[in-house]
Write an enzyme that holds these catalytic residues in place. Structure first.
Site, PDB file in Angstrom:
ATOM      1  N   GLU A 199       0.840  -1.199   0.000  1.00 43.35           N
ATOM      2  CA  GLU A 199       0.000   0.000   0.000  1.00 43.35           C
ATOM      3  C   GLU A 199       0.877   1.252   0.000  1.00 43.35           C
ATOM      4  O   GLU A 199       0.959   1.993   0.989  1.00 43.35           O
ATOM      5  CB  GLU A 199      -0.986  -0.068   1.170  1.00 43.35           C
ATOM      6  CG  GLU A 199      -1.934  -1.258   0.993  1.00 43.35           C
ATOM      7  CD  GLU A 199      -3.026  -1.378   2.034  1.00 43.35           C
ATOM      8  OE1 GLU A 199      -3.117  -0.496   2.899  1.00 43.35           O
ATOM      9  OE2 GLU A 199      -3.782  -2.358   1.983  1.00 43.35           O
ATOM     10  N   ASN A 221       6.936  -1.711  12.722  1.00 39.94           N
ATOM     11  CA  ASN A 221       6.535  -3.038  13.177  1.00 39.94           C
ATOM     12  C   ASN A 221       7.473  -3.528  14.263  1.00 39.94           C
ATOM     13  O   ASN A 221       8.642  -3.156  14.325  1.00 39.94           O
ATOM     14  CB  ASN A 221       6.582  -3.992  11.972  1.00 39.94           C
ATOM     15  CG  ASN A 221       5.920  -5.314  12.260  1.00 39.94           C
ATOM     16  OD1 ASN A 221       6.196  -5.929  13.275  1.00 39.94           O
ATOM     17  ND2 ASN A 221       5.067  -5.744  11.365  1.00 39.94           N
ATOM     18  N   SER A 222       6.952  -4.427  15.068  1.00 48.37           N
ATOM     19  CA  SER A 222       7.748  -4.951  16.169  1.00 48.37           C
ATOM     20  C   SER A 222       8.702  -6.040  15.703  1.00 48.37           C
ATOM     21  O   SER A 222       9.388  -6.642  16.508  1.00 48.37           O
ATOM     22  CB  SER A 222       6.804  -5.541  17.199  1.00 48.37           C
ATOM     23  OG  SER A 222       5.959  -6.472  16.543  1.00 48.37           O
ATOM     24  N   HIS A 442     -14.581 -11.087   6.248  1.00 50.34           N
ATOM     25  CA  HIS A 442     -13.774 -11.653   7.335  1.00 50.34           C
ATOM     26  C   HIS A 442     -12.528 -10.811   7.518  1.00 50.34           C
ATOM     27  O   HIS A 442     -11.513 -11.063   6.861  1.00 50.34           O
ATOM     28  CB  HIS A 442     -13.328 -13.087   7.005  1.00 50.34           C
ATOM     29  CG  HIS A 442     -14.427 -14.102   7.020  1.00 50.34           C
ATOM     30  ND1 HIS A 442     -14.285 -15.349   6.445  1.00 50.34           N
ATOM     31  CD2 HIS A 442     -15.686 -14.070   7.554  1.00 50.34           C
ATOM     32  CE1 HIS A 442     -15.408 -16.037   6.624  1.00 50.34           C
ATOM     33  NE2 HIS A 442     -16.278 -15.280   7.273  1.00 50.34           N
ATOM     34  N   GLU A 443     -12.589  -9.805   8.345  1.00 45.90           N
ATOM     35  CA  GLU A 443     -11.357  -9.090   8.707  1.00 45.90           C
ATOM     36  C   GLU A 443     -10.676  -9.943   9.774  1.00 45.90           C
ATOM     37  O   GLU A 443     -11.261 -10.190  10.832  1.00 45.90           O
ATOM     38  CB  GLU A 443     -11.689  -7.690   9.237  1.00 45.90           C
ATOM     39  CG  GLU A 443     -10.493  -6.929   9.800  1.00 45.90           C
ATOM     40  CD  GLU A 443      -9.334  -6.807   8.811  1.00 45.90           C
ATOM     41  OE1 GLU A 443      -9.527  -6.195   7.748  1.00 45.90           O
ATOM     42  OE2 GLU A 443      -8.235  -7.336   9.104  1.00 45.90           O
ATOM     43  N   GLU A 530      -6.482  -7.299  -2.964  1.00 50.75           N
ATOM     44  CA  GLU A 530      -6.184  -5.871  -2.977  1.00 50.75           C
ATOM     45  C   GLU A 530      -4.669  -5.770  -3.173  1.00 50.75           C
ATOM     46  O   GLU A 530      -4.196  -5.625  -4.277  1.00 50.75           O
ATOM     47  CB  GLU A 530      -6.624  -5.222  -1.671  1.00 50.75           C
ATOM     48  CG  GLU A 530      -6.368  -3.735  -1.651  1.00 50.75           C
ATOM     49  CD  GLU A 530      -6.543  -3.160  -0.262  1.00 50.75           C
ATOM     50  OE1 GLU A 530      -7.097  -2.074  -0.156  1.00 50.75           O
ATOM     51  OE2 GLU A 530      -6.098  -3.782   0.707  1.00 50.75           O
ATOM     52  N   GLU A 536      -9.404   3.107  -1.236  1.00 50.58           N
ATOM     53  CA  GLU A 536      -9.561   3.563   0.159  1.00 50.58           C
ATOM     54  C   GLU A 536      -8.628   4.729   0.492  1.00 50.58           C
ATOM     55  O   GLU A 536      -8.973   5.605   1.286  1.00 50.58           O
ATOM     56  CB  GLU A 536      -9.366   2.406   1.141  1.00 50.58           C
ATOM     57  CG  GLU A 536      -7.984   1.767   1.082  1.00 50.58           C
ATOM     58  CD  GLU A 536      -7.859   0.520   1.969  1.00 50.58           C
ATOM     59  OE1 GLU A 536      -8.868   0.083   2.537  1.00 50.58           O
ATOM     60  OE2 GLU A 536      -6.742  -0.010   2.080  1.00 50.58           O
TER      61      GLU A 536
HETATM   62  C1  NOJ Z   1      -8.671  -2.629   4.780  1.00 46.14           C
HETATM   63  C2  NOJ Z   1      -9.364  -3.021   3.529  1.00 46.14           C
HETATM   64  O1  NOJ Z   1      -8.576  -2.714   2.418  1.00 46.14           O
HETATM   65  C3  NOJ Z   1     -10.679  -2.300   3.495  1.00 46.14           C
HETATM   66  O2  NOJ Z   1     -11.322  -2.545   2.268  1.00 46.14           O
HETATM   67  C4  NOJ Z   1     -11.515  -2.761   4.661  1.00 46.14           C
HETATM   68  O3  NOJ Z   1     -12.691  -2.037   4.673  1.00 46.14           O
HETATM   69  C5  NOJ Z   1     -10.777  -2.531   5.970  1.00 46.14           C
HETATM   70  N1  NOJ Z   1      -9.481  -3.079   5.895  1.00 46.14           N
HETATM   71  C6  NOJ Z   1     -11.499  -3.177   7.133  1.00 46.14           C
HETATM   72  O4  NOJ Z   1     -11.419  -4.563   7.023  1.00 46.14           O
HETATM   73 CA    CA Z   2      -6.136  -2.292   2.377  1.00 38.92          CA
END
Ligand code: NOJ
Ligand code: CA
Length: 727
Positions: A199, A221-222, A442-443, A530, A536
């Protein structure tokens, strides 16, 4: 086959004899004879080079590994007091010298295969192959390492193969020593290699300038394993000063860490920088083992690079017997409103730290901005169904969002329990009645162990309610601590999730996972990733125009991206007080449905914003996301891309373009249209005064009668684009 005979026939065929009498060079040619590669042992070190005609692309470059053996039971004995005595660890072996070639075999391959979905309905896979069987004798036994090369008209690929039947059946990779010594200080479009994320915005510079332009510190990051601060990511698009386009990537990344490319500025040599595990080693292998393919695509035009299918061709054929349940999908989402800050994923601010199973959401005080609520979801279902979408994604439906990412929390989500205001049964039934499906979210919050813990039940829940697609995500630092997103351990996790999903007939779109390497050929239920800076970021500070003009050369080289196009309201301040601005025009957004190929395409904005521009929204409704033919008409990395495609289902032609911050005017020949027929072109283009920063919603929709003999004049505003439908 007898090695010397093959070597002789090869020399005779290609008149490719090394300058030094002692060095036997083994040569390969692409089917069209334009690409030539040589392989030889330079003082025992496997070495290769690549030429396009007379032009050198890759100068002599070394191949090999530094390995370490693993501790096995025979290395352990027990002392009288019950303690364990370990013999010295295997000291390590350099596999980049001391080799002899035992056998060389050549073969050719030519097939045409049909992808389940794609940019075209059939793909030709045509190459010449050479296998070099090698051995190295050392004090602790014989090491066997083979090189398999495939040379296509559009590039060279090779992989290392460690056959079974050698003493060291288990090895730990300290380093892969593959080099790509570029013949030129190429111009490159790159993002920094941090082993963790793609990203980033792209930087354009000569290779020699990369180290000075790399950000000094890449991450907080750790991880205990430091980042190589001079590396960039693949797929790396380059252009030589003589105009050749060269792209370095990898194909079929399985059970192996992701490759970055360390840049030596002085010699413009790239070398593999594999993502380490938390212990600092790069990976573990057990023979027989094949590495991913290392790929060098070569094209004389930018459009040829975009049309190259070499990465897909290097992947194994489809591993799924039944693919009837995999389908192209156009979707909307209860999503952008959270990303932009209008709504929220979480349900309450009553408690900050949530313990699953213990937190009482039913009695918690809702803050009232939870987007995934029954009423709001129904509104989206109504709109998406009315306008012919297949699915609706809903994020924030399940408990746990109060403290999800970067809290070093293992047990974040259970992927099963909805918030009190999300009636999962009723909403699915409502959607199905209206002819659309809900899309699961599913996050994982980068806690893969927790995801695997719940995966079977989570996929079963999807089957129970009739979901057939999941968007997964890996936001935040990976747990266990010190593990990177692109480590071998995580690569294994991503593929495990795809294979388990296939058992449940579920399509997967994984965000923040490793960037793709063509695995969707083998597992076509991997319909999206992605793994790059997507829309985003337009709500997180904005993206410079030109970003979407480089992604198809780099990120999309390995597979489709869930870029989430279709934003119509660029002024986020006016909408929800967000200071960020969407740096695009409405027609620039429409163009993305053509230039950013994906079998999974989102219309990312809200129903209200589309209702203000229903005439332009019509294109999003009409445009397919699965194609029988694609013609890249004109392109230049990070400047502009123009492509025409024919819908697989509707048989109609469409054309789209996007540009960077420069306005551009093109006169485009319509010779891709079938001869002798008349079409009505419906043209969506930026108004003369449109601009992605100041006048984003100015567009003109017109129609024109055309045939394959005509040309169309099209205008793209700064940061804009166009879209055309031929009826
Ligand atoms: C990052 C993802 O790219 C985004 O699409 C999502 O809404 C958020 N994470 C939350 O899971
Ligand atoms: Ca993302």
């Amino acid at each position: 086959m007898n090695f010397s005979k093959i070597a002789i026939s090869c020399f005779a065929a290609f008149a490719c004899i090394a300058a030094s009498a002692q060095v036997n060079k083994y040569c390969m040619e692409s089917p069209d004879g334009k690409l030539h590669a040589d392989f030889w042992l330079q003082d025992g070190c496997p070495t290769y080079s690549l030429n396009y005609g007379e032009t050198s692309v890759i100068l002599p470059s070394g191949l090999g590994f530094e390995m370490r053996g693993v501790l096995k039971s025979e290395d352990i004995s027990f002392a009288k007091d019950g303690g364990v005595i370990k013999k010295d660890l295997h000291p390590g072996i350099m596999l980049n010298g001391g080799f002899t070639v035992k056998e060389i075999t050549h073969s050719s391959f030519d097939e045409t295969w049909e992808p389940v979905w794609g940019e075209e309905s059939s793909i030709r896979n045509n190459y010449n192959e050479m296998l070099a069987v090698m051995e190295k004798c050392s004090n602790d036994g014989v090491y066997k390492m083979n090189m398999r090369f495939r040379i296509f008209n559009d590039g060279l690929a090779f992989r290392y193969e460690f056959p079974s039947g050698q003493k060291h059946g288990y090895m730990v990779i300290k380093d892969e020593l593959t080099q790509f010594h570029m013949a030129d200080d190429c111009f490159a479009w790159w993002i920094p290699g941090d082993y963790d994320s793609q990203e980033f915005e792209y930087t354009a510079s000569y290779l020699s300038e990369v180290p000075e332009k790399l950000p000094a510190s890449l991450r907080s990051n750790s991880s205990t394993t430091p980042v190589d601060n001079s590396s960039v990511q693949s797929s790396l698009q380059m252009k030589m000063r003589n105009g050749l386009y060269v792209n370095i990537h990898e194909a079929a990344l399985v059970e192996y860490p992701c490759m970055h490319l360390h840049v030596d500025a002085a010699s413009h040599t790239l070398s593999t920088a594999l993502t380490p595990g938390a212990d600092g080693w790069k990976g573990q292998i057990q023979t027989p083992f094949n590495t991913p393919w290392r790929t060098i695509q070569v094209a004389t035009k930018a459009t040829e690079q975009l049309a190259s299918r070499m990465i897909l061709n290097l992947n194994e054929p489809c591993a799924l017997e039944d693919v009837s349940w995999i389908h192209p999908t156009k979707y909307m989402g209860v999503w952008w409103e959270m990303i932009a800050g209008y709504g929220r994923w979480d349900y309450t601010t009553d408690f900050q730290t949530v313990k699953l199973g213990e937190s009482d959401y039913a009695s918690a005080k809702p803050h009232g901005k939870h987007s995934a609520n029954n009423e709001n979801v129904r509104k989206y279902i109504d709109f998406a169904a009315e306008h012919g979408f297949d699915q609706l994604l809903i994020e924030g439906w399940n408990i746990g969002w109060e403290d999800w990412a970067n809290c070093n929390k293992d047990y974040v989500f259970d992927f099963l329990t909805p918030y009190p205001d999300f009636d999962i049964k009723a909403l699915n039934e409502y959607a199905h009645e209206k002819g659309i499906k809900l899309m699961m979210h599913h996050e994982t919050s980068s806690s893969p162990r927790n995801y695997e813990r719940h995966m079977e039940a989570a996929y079963q829940l999807m089957n129970d309610y009739g979901y057939d697609a999941v968007k997964s995500g890996y936001v935040g630092n990976i747990l266990p601590e010190g593990m990177y997103h692109y480590s071998q351990w995580m690569i294994n996790h991503y593929l495990y999730a795809i294979k388990e999903a296939a058992k449940h007939k579920i399509m997967v779109n994984a965000h923040e996972a490793v960037r793709p390497t063509g695995l969707c050929r083998t597992y076509p239920n991997l319909v999206g990733n992605e793994s790059a800076m997507g829309t985003e970021y337009q709500a997180f500070g904005g993206i410079r125009p030109g970003h979407t003009c480089i992604l198809p050369f780099t990120r999309l080289n390995g597979g489709p991206m869930d870029y989430t196009p279709g934003i119509f309201e660029m002024d986020l301040k006016k909408w929800c007080g967000n200071d960020s601005h969407v740096n695009s025009t409405i027609c620039g957004q429409l163009g993305l449905y053509l230039t950013m190929y994906s079998p999974l395409q989102m219309a990312a904005d809200t129903p209200e914003h589309y209702m203000e521009h229903m005439d332009a929204f019509q294109f999003i409704k009409d445009v397919p996301c699965d194609w029988s033919e694609s013609r890249y008409i004109d392109a230049e990395p990070m400047d502009y891309i123009i492509v025409a495609r024919k819908g697989k289902e509707d048989g109609k032609w469409y054309m789209g373009g996007v540009t960077d911050e420069q306005a551009r005017d093109f006169t485009i020949k319509l010779d891709f249209l079938p001869e002798g027929e008349k079409f009505t072109a419906v043209i969506y283009q930026d108004a003369p005064d449109a601009d992605c920063f100041t006048n984003e919603q100015a567009y003109v929709i017109s129609t024109k009668k055309v045939s394959s003999k005509d040309k169309l004049k099209l205008h793209m505003a700064p940061g804009g684009g166009f879209a055309v439908q031929f009826k």
